[in-house]
Design an enzyme around this catalytic site. Sequence first.
Site, PDB file in Angstrom:
ATOM      1  N   GLY A 124       0.835  -1.217   0.000  1.00  0.00           N
ATOM      2  CA  GLY A 124       0.000   0.000   0.000  1.00  0.00           C
ATOM      3  C   GLY A 124       0.861   1.254   0.000  1.00  0.00           C
TER       4      GLY A 124
ATOM      5  N   TYR B 296       5.073 -19.842   8.789  1.00  0.00           N
ATOM      6  CA  TYR B 296       6.061 -19.065   8.027  1.00  0.00           C
ATOM      7  C   TYR B 296       5.881 -19.323   6.528  1.00  0.00           C
ATOM      8  CZ  TYR B 296      10.684 -17.205   6.699  1.00  0.00           C
ATOM      9  OH  TYR B 296      11.714 -16.491   6.139  1.00  0.00           O
TER      10      TYR B 296
END
Length: 315
Positions: A102, A145
């Site tokens: 973003g 992960y």
Amino acid sequence: MKIVLTGGAGFIGSHLTAFLLNKGHSVIVIDNFITGRRENIEPFIGTGNFDFIEQDVTKFIEISGKVDYVLHFASPASPIDYLKYPIQTMKVGALGTLNTLGLSKKKKAKFLLASTSEVYGDPQVHPQNEDYWGCVNPIGPRGVYDESKRFAEALTMAYHNFHNIDTRIVRIFNTFGPKMRPDDGRVIPTFFMQCLRGESLTIFGSGEQTRSFCYVSDLIEGIYRLMFKDYHYPVNLGNPEEISIKKLAENLSDVTGRKIKIIYKELPVDDPRCRKPDISKARELLSWEPHVDLKNGLRETAKWFKSYLEKAHNE
Ligand code: UDP
């Protein structure tokens, strides 16, 4: 360039910061020290082109002025770290990647994601090339992960395809060198600390499992080359010199000049049996390959661990 680097207080992040500053770029590091360390960034403070924001990148990131590049390296990355912080690991891979993408979109900045060889899981293809989709147990202990990085890669490609963000993805294989956290649980720092303290080296399983260890300076050079390439699919970076964990223990004995004792412990669940990067793509695209062989890299790393222990002893 003005570069925002998340995870800049970590092992790879702090080497990358030093490299970028040295090239004349200005670097803003964001880190919350969950697994990174303040002493890794202390040398950069007050040097002019360096800024630091102590923040969790899963929260909205506010940066004033222009940004040319966003490098997203924040994440717990060693098996014991992501087992200790499973939710934070998933959040930084998901929300942290969303926030950093973003930020790139808002600033019209280029973006690079630090991904991992863990996306290949316990690989059924050997060596691993970028076209292999991997063999990951989503609900196993390493899933937090592996899947967060797989999600992060998918999100990065989505921002590239739908928002035209200029993105890159590096899949980092096992890397080692000075400034690794001595207690991060990874095999090289663990073996060094055990060796230098005169303790037995803990080999998990039979020790026949393999890894391929890349010295950190080679990795950083590859990352820097990738930053300037117009290529948006994942690129493996690692050293294809494959070695068993048992043999690694013998190498440590040679390098430190100490006789080692070994104790065998249970193999962790889903521990990959083998790992070795196919680096044909990096060779072709970046004219890159590692130059520091394992023994030389281990010698440099041994010096660092010795001085770390001496310092700790004197404090
Ligand atoms: N390992 C070991 N003893 C240790 C730590 C790790 O035998 O004290 C093994 C581990 O089981 C794995 C390999 O070393 O097979 C590499 O582990 P590491 O945690 O460094 O990274 P991984 O590649 O598994 O993410």
